[in-house]
Design an enzyme around this catalytic site. Structure first.
Site, PDB file in Angstrom:
ATOM      1  N   PHE A  65      -6.418  13.818  13.197  1.00 29.36           N
ATOM      2  CA  PHE A  65      -6.949  12.835  14.086  1.00 29.36           C
ATOM      3  C   PHE A  65      -5.678  12.063  14.830  1.00 29.36           C
ATOM      4  CE2 PHE A  65     -11.143  12.158  12.064  1.00 29.36           C
ATOM      5  CZ  PHE A  65     -11.060  12.832  11.209  1.00 29.36           C
ATOM      6  N   GLY A  68      -6.243   6.606  19.477  1.00 25.52           N
ATOM      7  CA  GLY A  68      -5.524   5.180  20.054  1.00 25.52           C
ATOM      8  C   GLY A  68      -4.201   5.909  20.414  1.00 25.52           C
ATOM      9  N   ASP A 158       1.223  11.993  12.016  1.00 20.80           N
ATOM     10  CA  ASP A 158       2.676  11.335  12.390  1.00 20.80           C
ATOM     11  C   ASP A 158       3.487  12.105  11.537  1.00 20.80           C
ATOM     12  OD1 ASP A 158       1.302  10.514   9.920  1.00 20.80           O
ATOM     13  OD2 ASP A 158       2.669   8.658  10.139  1.00 20.80           O
ATOM     14  N   THR A 190       1.336   3.215  -7.204  1.00 24.53           N
ATOM     15  CA  THR A 190       0.644   2.283  -6.580  1.00 24.53           C
ATOM     16  C   THR A 190      -1.123   2.832  -6.612  1.00 24.53           C
ATOM     17  OG1 THR A 190       1.010   3.193  -4.441  1.00 24.53           O
ATOM     18  CG2 THR A 190       2.380   1.572  -5.344  1.00 24.53           C
ATOM     19  N   GLU A 246      -6.011   6.899   0.775  1.00 24.16           N
ATOM     20  CA  GLU A 246      -5.147   7.163  -0.352  1.00 24.16           C
ATOM     21  C   GLU A 246      -5.429   7.044  -1.880  1.00 24.16           C
ATOM     22  OE1 GLU A 246      -0.988   8.473   0.624  1.00 24.16           O
ATOM     23  OE2 GLU A 246      -0.776   6.620  -0.267  1.00 24.16           O
ATOM     24  N   LYS A 287       8.515   6.206  12.452  1.00 25.91           N
ATOM     25  CA  LYS A 287       7.307   5.225  12.976  1.00 25.91           C
ATOM     26  C   LYS A 287       7.695   3.919  13.590  1.00 25.91           C
ATOM     27  CE  LYS A 287       3.021   5.882  10.771  1.00 25.91           C
ATOM     28  NZ  LYS A 287       2.525   5.782   9.412  1.00 25.91           N
ATOM     29  N   TYR A 289       6.296   0.812  13.871  1.00 24.70           N
ATOM     30  CA  TYR A 289       5.068   0.117  13.281  1.00 24.70           C
ATOM     31  C   TYR A 289       4.626  -0.929  14.236  1.00 24.70           C
ATOM     32  CZ  TYR A 289       5.085   2.388   8.827  1.00 24.70           C
ATOM     33  OH  TYR A 289       4.819   3.263   7.848  1.00 24.70           O
TER      34      TYR A 289
HETATM   35  C1  2GW Z   1      -3.316   3.608  10.999  1.00 25.17           C
HETATM   36  C2  2GW Z   1      -2.615   2.378  10.442  1.00 25.17           C
HETATM   37  C3  2GW Z   1      -2.333   1.506  11.245  1.00 25.17           C
HETATM   38  C4  2GW Z   1      -2.655   1.605  12.596  1.00 25.17           C
HETATM   39  C5  2GW Z   1      -3.239   2.619  13.276  1.00 25.17           C
HETATM   40  C6  2GW Z   1      -3.453   3.815  12.249  1.00 25.17           C
HETATM   41  C7  2GW Z   1      -3.997   5.060  12.990  1.00 25.17           C
HETATM   42  C8  2GW Z   1      -4.066   6.066  12.036  1.00 25.17           C
HETATM   43  C9  2GW Z   1      -4.218   4.970  14.443  1.00 25.17           C
HETATM   44  O1  2GW Z   1      -4.239   3.930  15.225  1.00 25.17           O
HETATM   45  N1  2GW Z   1      -5.007   6.069  14.853  1.00 25.17           N
HETATM   46  C10 2GW Z   1      -4.757   7.505  14.137  1.00 25.17           C
HETATM   47  O2  2GW Z   1      -5.371   8.405  14.626  1.00 25.17           O
HETATM   48  N2  2GW Z   1      -4.620   7.276  12.714  1.00 25.17           N
HETATM   49  C11 2GW Z   1      -4.791   8.271  12.056  1.00 25.17           C
HETATM   50  O3  2GW Z   1      -4.718   8.075  10.530  1.00 25.17           O
HETATM   51  C12 2GW Z   1      -3.693   9.345  12.205  1.00 25.17           C
HETATM   52  O4  2GW Z   1      -3.890  10.805  12.067  1.00 25.17           O
HETATM   53  C13 2GW Z   1      -2.749   9.042  11.092  1.00 25.17           C
HETATM   54  O5  2GW Z   1      -1.551   9.851  10.938  1.00 25.17           O
HETATM   55  C14 2GW Z   1      -3.838   8.649  10.055  1.00 25.17           C
HETATM   56  C15 2GW Z   1      -3.340   7.697   8.781  1.00 25.17           C
HETATM   57  O6  2GW Z   1      -2.596   6.628   9.301  1.00 25.17           O
HETATM   58  P1  2GW Z   1      -0.897   6.593   9.331  1.00 25.17           P
HETATM   59  O7  2GW Z   1      -0.305   7.680   9.360  1.00 25.17           O
HETATM   60  O8  2GW Z   1      -0.500   5.519  10.076  1.00 25.17           O
HETATM   61  O9  2GW Z   1      -0.918   5.975   7.613  1.00 25.17           O
HETATM   62  P2  2GW Z   1       0.333   6.315   6.800  1.00 25.17           P
HETATM   63  O10 2GW Z   1       1.535   7.118   7.278  1.00 25.17           O
HETATM   64  O11 2GW Z   1       0.747   4.888   6.393  1.00 25.17           O
HETATM   65  O12 2GW Z   1      -0.392   6.891   5.700  1.00 25.17           O
HETATM   66  C16 2GW Z   1      -0.905   6.976   4.238  1.00 25.17           C
HETATM   67  O13 2GW Z   1      -1.779   5.822   4.093  1.00 25.17           O
HETATM   68  C17 2GW Z   1      -3.054   5.877   4.931  1.00 25.17           C
HETATM   69  C18 2GW Z   1      -4.091   4.766   4.404  1.00 25.17           C
HETATM   70  O14 2GW Z   1      -3.352   3.491   4.445  1.00 25.17           O
HETATM   71  C19 2GW Z   1      -3.640   7.102   4.819  1.00 25.17           C
HETATM   72  O15 2GW Z   1      -4.266   7.424   3.534  1.00 25.17           O
HETATM   73  C20 2GW Z   1      -2.549   8.378   5.026  1.00 25.17           C
HETATM   74  O16 2GW Z   1      -3.330   9.458   4.900  1.00 25.17           O
HETATM   75  C21 2GW Z   1      -1.637   8.360   4.237  1.00 25.17           C
HETATM   76  O17 2GW Z   1      -0.630   9.266   4.591  1.00 25.17           O
HETATM   77 MN    MN Z   2       0.903   9.061   8.159  1.00 26.50          MN
END
Ligand code: 2GW
Ligand code: MN
Length: 295
Positions: A65, A68, A158, A190, A246, A287, A289
């Site tokens: 995915f 944005g 990411d 967690t 997760e 990242k 953030y």
């Molecule tokens: C996600 C969080 C905050 C702001 C934006 C987004 C976001 C995520 C976005 O704006 N657009 C988007 O395409 N995503 C998709 O969701 C993208 O593929 C991204 O890699 C995925 C998960 O978001 P991510 O990578 O920022 O989350 P992490 O790295 O903190 O991941 C763990 O926790 C997540 C739940 O909080 C999910 O379970 C993820 O699979 C985990 O690795």
């Molecule tokens: Mn991620």
């Protein structure tokens, strides 16, 4: 030649995992209590895995995915690196889900490798962007994936492939050990601890990372459906699990044990000490953030 003339035994995928060299790594756990392998570098011959999966005509669909700001920030690096390292030798299709299909980069694809972009709506809450992936994955398997691709792998965007992520990672139900938790005692995991959430669990086996999971299409469909149903039930009850999808994924793999675990070589955070890590196959992207998550 008639089928009787062939004496060479065709190896099944199950037999491959039975021949893993569990003793080649001593400092890390290479098998779970329920006898599922934990895949660490050195335990297998990659060429044997590739040959058997080619003979069995395994094929892999990857879902990712890019919604944005994540599209510009990560997608190109993810795809270009996947073309170098992900399931080389097997047919692969990338399903890119995005709200901006016209911005998906054109990249050069190897033979028998395809990309399909599918437009999805952008949820306003980021938690929903993450959680609702389960719905999209389930719908995809239902409407076009089933029977066509034997295996499905679902990834966060990411991250970047840096080493072989090959057919040895394929299995009926595959979970990834989270790099930050694989060495920690269970009381540090967690999991969701709110009894009102469907993701609630007191104890578990491991802490799995939702950035990578997979399996055969039947099992990934079951996983996505069950996680989605629990996410929706939580929504009705006005609760949200601690780590969103997760937390639900960890609950699912506690109730339905994965048949194969991937070591953190398969999704490494370079911020950590690499002591047990002989090769990194996929690495977390850096990242920002602030920039990514503020509107
Ligand atoms: C996600 C969080 C905050 C702001 C934006 C987004 C976001 C995520 C976005 O704006 N657009 C988007 O395409 N995503 C998709 O969701 C993208 O593929 C991204 O890699 C995925 C998960 O978001 P991510 O990578 O920022 O989350 P992490 O790295 O903190 O991941 C763990 O926790 C997540 C739940 O909080 C999910 O379970 C993820 O699979 C985990 O690795
Ligand atoms: Mn991620």
């Amino acid at each position: 030649p008639s089928s009787h003339s062939s004496t060479r035994k065709v190896t099944t995928m199950k037999e491959l995992d039975e021949k893993l060299n569990y003793k080649s790594r001593t400092a890390v756990e290479t098998q779970t209590a329920w006898k599922a392998p934990i895949m660490w570098e050195g335990m297998w011959d990659p060429l044997v895995y590739d040959r058997v999966h080619m003979e069995n005509q395994s094929s892999v669909a990857l879902t990712v995915f890019a919604i944005g700001r994540y599209l510009d920030a990560y997608l190109k690096t993810f795809l270009v690196s996947a073309e170098k390292h992900f399931m080389i030798g097997l047919p692969v299709i990338y399903y890119v889900f995005t709200d901006q299909p016209n911005k998906v980069p054109l990249i050069e694809l190897g033979p028998h490798r395809y990309i399909r972009t599918i437009k999805v709506e952008r949820h306003s809450r980021w938690q929903d962007i993450c959680m609702m992936r389960m719905k999209t994955i389930s719908d995809l398997i239902e409407t076009e994936l089933q029977h066509i691709f034997s295996h499905v792998f679902c990834f966060d965007v990411d991250q970047k492939f840096t080493g072989r992520f090959g057919s040895e990672a394929l299995g009926d139900s595959v979970a990834l050990l989270h790099a930050h938790y694989y060495k920690l005692p269970k009381n540090r995991f967690t999991y969701d601890r709110n009894p009102k959430s469907k993701a609630y669990m007191e104890t578990g086996d491991y802490y799995y990372h939702a950035a990578v999971f997979g399996g055969n299409w039947q099992n990934v469909k079951k996983l996505a459906d069950e996680c989605l149903a629990n996410i929706m039930e939580d929504k009705n009850n006005n609760v949200e699990a601690l780590w969103h999808d997760e937390s639900h994924l960890n609950k699912y793999f506690w109730l339905h044990k994965p048949t194969k675990l991937l070591s953190p070589e398969y999704c490494w955070d370079n911020y950590l000490n690499k002591k047990d890590i002989l090769v990194t196959r996929l690495e977390w992207a850096v990242k920002n953030y602030e920039k990514l998550r503020t509107e």
